[in-house]
Design a protein around this motif. Structure first.
Motif, PDB file in Angstrom:
ATOM      1  N   LEU A 217      -4.208   6.755  11.381  1.00 42.04           N
ATOM      2  CA  LEU A 217      -3.754   6.846   9.818  1.00 42.04           C
ATOM      3  C   LEU A 217      -3.194   5.302   9.540  1.00 42.04           C
ATOM      4  N   GLY A 218      -3.067   4.942   8.260  1.00 39.77           N
ATOM      5  CA  GLY A 218      -2.538   3.754   7.770  1.00 39.77           C
ATOM      6  C   GLY A 218      -2.497   3.616   6.343  1.00 39.77           C
ATOM      7  N   ARG A 219      -2.079   2.464   5.908  1.00 37.50           N
ATOM      8  CA  ARG A 219      -1.884   2.326   4.452  1.00 37.50           C
ATOM      9  C   ARG A 219      -2.217   0.764   4.200  1.00 37.50           C
ATOM     10  N   HIS A 220      -3.365   0.783   3.189  1.00 36.48           N
ATOM     11  CA  HIS A 220      -3.777  -0.582   2.736  1.00 36.48           C
ATOM     12  C   HIS A 220      -2.726  -1.368   2.216  1.00 36.48           C
ATOM     13  N   GLY A 221      -2.941  -2.712   2.016  1.00 37.10           N
ATOM     14  CA  GLY A 221      -2.113  -3.449   1.163  1.00 37.10           C
ATOM     15  C   GLY A 221      -2.396  -3.501  -0.238  1.00 37.10           C
ATOM     16  N   ALA A 222      -3.630  -4.084  -0.692  1.00 40.04           N
ATOM     17  CA  ALA A 222      -3.901  -4.288  -1.990  1.00 40.04           C
ATOM     18  C   ALA A 222      -3.773  -2.901  -2.916  1.00 40.04           C
ATOM     19  N   SER A 223      -4.194  -2.046  -2.321  1.00 44.40           N
ATOM     20  CA  SER A 223      -4.374  -0.771  -3.325  1.00 44.40           C
ATOM     21  C   SER A 223      -3.506   0.243  -2.626  1.00 44.40           C
ATOM     22  N   ASN A 225      -3.350   2.327  -0.919  1.00 45.26           N
ATOM     23  CA  ASN A 225      -4.175   3.620  -0.287  1.00 45.26           C
ATOM     24  C   ASN A 225      -3.713   4.073   1.224  1.00 45.26           C
ATOM     25  N   TYR A 226      -3.290   5.226   1.566  1.00 45.13           N
ATOM     26  CA  TYR A 226      -3.315   5.762   2.762  1.00 45.13           C
ATOM     27  C   TYR A 226      -4.755   6.282   3.081  1.00 45.13           C
ATOM     28  N   PHE A 227      -5.014   5.780   4.592  1.00 51.28           N
ATOM     29  CA  PHE A 227      -6.414   6.032   4.717  1.00 51.28           C
ATOM     30  C   PHE A 227      -6.708   6.624   6.154  1.00 51.28           C
ATOM     31  N   TRP A 228      -7.992   7.109   6.435  1.00 51.96           N
ATOM     32  CA  TRP A 228      -8.447   7.412   7.963  1.00 51.96           C
ATOM     33  C   TRP A 228      -9.754   7.466   7.853  1.00 51.96           C
ATOM     34  N   ALA A 267      -4.039  -4.040   5.848  1.00 51.17           N
ATOM     35  CA  ALA A 267      -3.124  -2.738   6.110  1.00 51.17           C
ATOM     36  C   ALA A 267      -1.921  -3.251   6.084  1.00 51.17           C
ATOM     37  N   VAL A 268      -0.779  -2.684   5.498  1.00 53.80           N
ATOM     38  CA  VAL A 268       0.411  -2.863   5.678  1.00 53.80           C
ATOM     39  C   VAL A 268       0.841  -2.284   7.236  1.00 53.80           C
ATOM     40  N   TRP A 269       0.631  -1.212   7.362  1.00 61.94           N
ATOM     41  CA  TRP A 269       0.707  -0.437   8.735  1.00 61.94           C
ATOM     42  C   TRP A 269      -0.279   0.304   9.009  1.00 61.94           C
ATOM     43  N   ALA A 270      -0.758   0.425  10.046  1.00 61.26           N
ATOM     44  CA  ALA A 270      -2.147   1.266  10.756  1.00 61.26           C
ATOM     45  C   ALA A 270      -1.906   1.584  12.104  1.00 61.26           C
TER      46      ALA A 270
END
Length: 294
Positions: A217-223, A225-228, A267-270
């Motif tokens: 799991l992570g969170r993108h920088g530009a948008s 968005n949380y993602f997987w 990603a800001v974090w992932a």
């Protein structure tokens, strides 16, 4: 509204993957979401191939404007009463626009309906709300970008790892182009109701298939968005995502780039980090890493 038609070598395995992913198979190879309706069409083919991207427009006058812009851009278009079709010359992917009703607004994030402990954590089947974006690898992203921005009329939101992120609504991006030595589908992204569903969906998909895990799991920088990301049997990725930022975008200019600002990270974090997992298909790794170093 956006939808995708693709060819896949192992049709049965790919259909099973997307059924488990939560899409509703309305007929063999045709998959629907809760809000977006039928948005994925799978066909059998010897090699993976992106056949067509379909975009909905409000009126026939929109088609007239796109046809004029494509002509000025030097691309021929097939025009019908309520549709228009053109081939993006770099990737060879057909793009079809047709008059269609706008999708209803996404429902609000899910929340417990009572104080019963059994309702505090979601345990039921997960069905994505809609297809949010499609990411293509192609050999000349700048030339292909012209087709989508100057021809189709999309807007540029950001550049990330060497590729333009483009939109035709208040989502941060609906179509992304990434540098690659060939045309390929990098991933499709399917919106869910909150970050809990991102984590729940990803966990369910890898419970008996750990090889599906790609990144998250992570969170993108530009948008934001949380993602997987998960690997499908045809070599592309399927992403669960959610972002409250899309819901806050109040107009067509919300995501326009701010001059003079620093580039945002992928990603800001992932967990795990991008470099530690095969999120990027092997054919794309070298050009993407080179673009990121410039």
């Amino acid at each position: 509204m956006i939808s995708l038609t693709r060819r896949v070598p192992d049709l049965d395995a790919t259909r099973e993957f997307y059924r488990q992913f939560g899409l509703q198979e309305t007929s063999p190879g045709t998959f629907a979401t809760t809000v977006g309706g039928e948005q994925l069409f799978l066909l059998a083919g010897e090699i993976p191939q992106v056949v067509e991207i379909h975009i909905g427009v409000d009126a026939a006058t929109d088609l007239d404007q796109v046809a004029a812009r494509l002509k000025a851009f030097g691309v021929a278009a097939e025009r019908a009463a309520t549709s228009l079709k053109a081939v993006e010359p770099v990737s060879g992917v057909a793009v079809r626009l047709s008059v269609a009703p706008r999708l209803p607004k996404d429902p609000p994030p899910s929340a417990p309906s009572s104080v019963e402990r059994t309702e505090l954590v979601r345990r039921g089947p997960l069905v994505p709300l809609r297809l949010g974006h499609v990411v293509l690898g192609c050999t000349d992203v700048e030339r292909a970008k012209g087709f989508f921005i100057e021809g189709i009329g999309m807007r540029l939101s950001d550049y990330v790892i060497g590729g333009p992120f483009m939109r035709f609504e208040t989502d941060h991006h609906n179509i992304v182009l990434l540098p690659a030595p060939m045309t390929l589908l990098h991933h499709t992204a399917w919106k869910v109701r909150n970050v809990d569903e991102v984590g729940y969906g990803g966990s369910q998909m890898i419970e008996n298939h750990p090889e599906r895990h790609a990144w998250g799991l992570g969170r993108h920088g530009a948008s934001a968005n949380y993602f997987w990301y998960l690997k499908d049997p045809a070599g592309a990725f399927a992403e669960y995502y959610y972002s409250e930022m899309d819901d806050l975008a109040d107009g067509p200019y919300f995501w326009d780039p701010v001059p003079g600002t620093d580039d945002l990270p992928v990603a800001v974090w992932a967990s795990p980090a991008l470099e530690e997992r095969p999120l990027i298909p092997e054919a794309m790794r070298a050009p993407l890493l080179a673009a990121n170093e410039q």
